[in-house]
Design a protein around this motif. Structure first.
Motif, short mmCIF file in Angstrom:
data_model
loop_
_atom_site.label_atom_id
_atom_site.label_comp_id
_atom_site.label_asym_id
_atom_site.label_seq_id
_atom_site.Cartn_x
_atom_site.Cartn_y
_atom_site.Cartn_z
N ASN A 266 35.11 -34.07 -44.52
CA ASN A 266 35.99 -34.52 -43.47
C ASN A 266 35.16 -34.67 -42.21
O ASN A 266 34.87 -33.69 -41.53
N ASN A 267 34.75 -35.89 -41.95
CA ASN A 267 33.87 -36.18 -40.82
C ASN A 267 32.56 -35.39 -40.88
O ASN A 267 32.10 -34.85 -39.87
N ALA A 268 31.99 -35.31 -42.09
CA ALA A 268 30.69 -34.65 -42.27
C ALA A 268 29.63 -35.47 -41.54
O ALA A 268 29.52 -36.68 -41.74
N GLN A 269 28.86 -34.82 -40.71
CA GLN A 269 27.88 -35.50 -39.87
C GLN A 269 26.68 -35.97 -40.68
O GLN A 269 26.22 -35.28 -41.59
N TYR A 270 26.15 -37.13 -40.29
CA TYR A 270 24.86 -37.58 -40.78
C TYR A 270 24.19 -38.41 -39.69
O TYR A 270 24.85 -38.93 -38.78
N SER A 271 22.86 -38.46 -39.76
CA SER A 271 22.09 -39.14 -38.73
C SER A 271 20.69 -39.44 -39.27
O SER A 271 20.35 -39.07 -40.39
N PHE A 272 19.90 -40.11 -38.47
CA PHE A 272 18.50 -40.36 -38.83
C PHE A 272 17.81 -39.03 -39.12
O PHE A 272 17.08 -38.90 -40.10
N LYS A 273 18.06 -38.04 -38.26
CA LYS A 273 17.40 -36.74 -38.44
C LYS A 273 17.84 -36.04 -39.72
O LYS A 273 17.02 -35.42 -40.40
N THR A 274 19.12 -36.11 -40.08
CA THR A 274 19.56 -35.44 -41.32
C THR A 274 19.07 -36.19 -42.55
O THR A 274 18.98 -35.61 -43.63
N ARG A 275 18.71 -37.45 -42.37
CA ARG A 275 18.23 -38.23 -43.50
C ARG A 275 16.72 -38.12 -43.68
O ARG A 275 16.23 -38.05 -44.80
N PHE A 276 15.98 -38.10 -42.57
CA PHE A 276 14.52 -38.21 -42.67
C PHE A 276 13.75 -36.99 -42.17
O PHE A 276 12.53 -36.97 -42.24
N GLU A 277 14.44 -35.98 -41.68
CA GLU A 277 13.78 -34.75 -41.21
C GLU A 277 14.47 -33.56 -41.84
O GLU A 277 15.65 -33.62 -42.16
N GLY B 149 15.84 -29.52 -41.90
CA GLY B 149 16.34 -28.48 -41.02
C GLY B 149 17.39 -28.91 -40.03
O GLY B 149 17.73 -28.15 -39.12
N ASN B 150 17.95 -30.10 -40.17
CA ASN B 150 18.99 -30.56 -39.26
C ASN B 150 20.35 -30.43 -39.95
O ASN B 150 20.49 -30.78 -41.11
N PRO B 151 21.36 -29.95 -39.22
CA PRO B 151 22.67 -29.81 -39.83
C PRO B 151 23.30 -31.18 -40.10
O PRO B 151 23.17 -32.10 -39.29
N GLY B 152 23.93 -31.30 -41.24
CA GLY B 152 24.56 -32.55 -41.62
C GLY B 152 24.08 -32.98 -42.99
O GLY B 152 23.24 -32.33 -43.61
N THR B 153 24.59 -34.08 -43.47
CA THR B 153 24.26 -34.57 -44.79
C THR B 153 23.51 -35.89 -44.69
O THR B 153 23.09 -36.29 -43.60
N ASN B 154 23.32 -36.56 -45.80
CA ASN B 154 22.69 -37.88 -45.83
C ASN B 154 23.07 -38.56 -47.14
O ASN B 154 23.50 -37.89 -48.09
N PRO B 155 22.93 -39.87 -47.23
CA PRO B 155 23.35 -40.57 -48.45
C PRO B 155 22.65 -40.08 -49.72
O PRO B 155 23.29 -39.97 -50.77
#
Length: 137
Positions: A28-39, A41-47
């Motif tokens: 439910n509105n799970a965060q994702y970003s460049f940092k969660t995808r390519f770095e 230790g960042n909170p959030g998910t990625n594809p």
């Protein structure tokens, strides 16, 4: 049967941020970003992480059905899926499986794993190399 998920993105590719939600509400509105995808230790998910979860879950359920068809019921199946993302493409999905299955021998187990690997719906969806390593506990 149809299922859905949604994504929202705001801002540029590198500095922007997004959210993913699923029909079930598990995300439910799970965060994702460049940092969660390519770095790390960042909170959030990625594809890629979401694809890994989908492949691990789908494969494990399919393996259970394949085992049942062969006359076996697993006490436990653990599957870890590792998605290999290189140069803008998913190049491999690797499944590591450990299972406890009363009465099965390794040849029967490996055949069931191969069947599930080739026939789970997410394996069929992915246009990439799929490999596995499986062991009985």
């Amino acid at each position: 049967m149809k299922r859905f998920a949604t994504a929202n993105w705001q801002g540029s590719g590198k500095e922007g941020k997004g959210t993913n939600s699923t029909q079930s509400g598990v995300l439910n509105n799970a965060q994702y970003s460049f940092k969660t995808r390519f770095e790390d230790g960042n909170p959030g998910t990625n594809p890629e992480e979401l694809v890994a979860a989908a492949h691990a879950g789908c494969f494990t359920m399919k393996l259970s059905f394949v085992l049942n068809e062969a006359g076996f019921t697993a006490d436990n199946i653990d599957t870890k899926c590792t998605i290999d993302f290189q140069d803008g493409a998913i190049v491999e999905s690797h499944l590591d499986i450990t299972a406890t299955i009363p009465g099965i021998d390794d040849t029967q187990f490996q055949a069931a794993v191969k069947n599930a690997e080739e026939n789970c719906p997410i394996s069929k969806l992915l246009n990439t190399k799929i490999t596995s390593t499986a062991s009985l506990a």
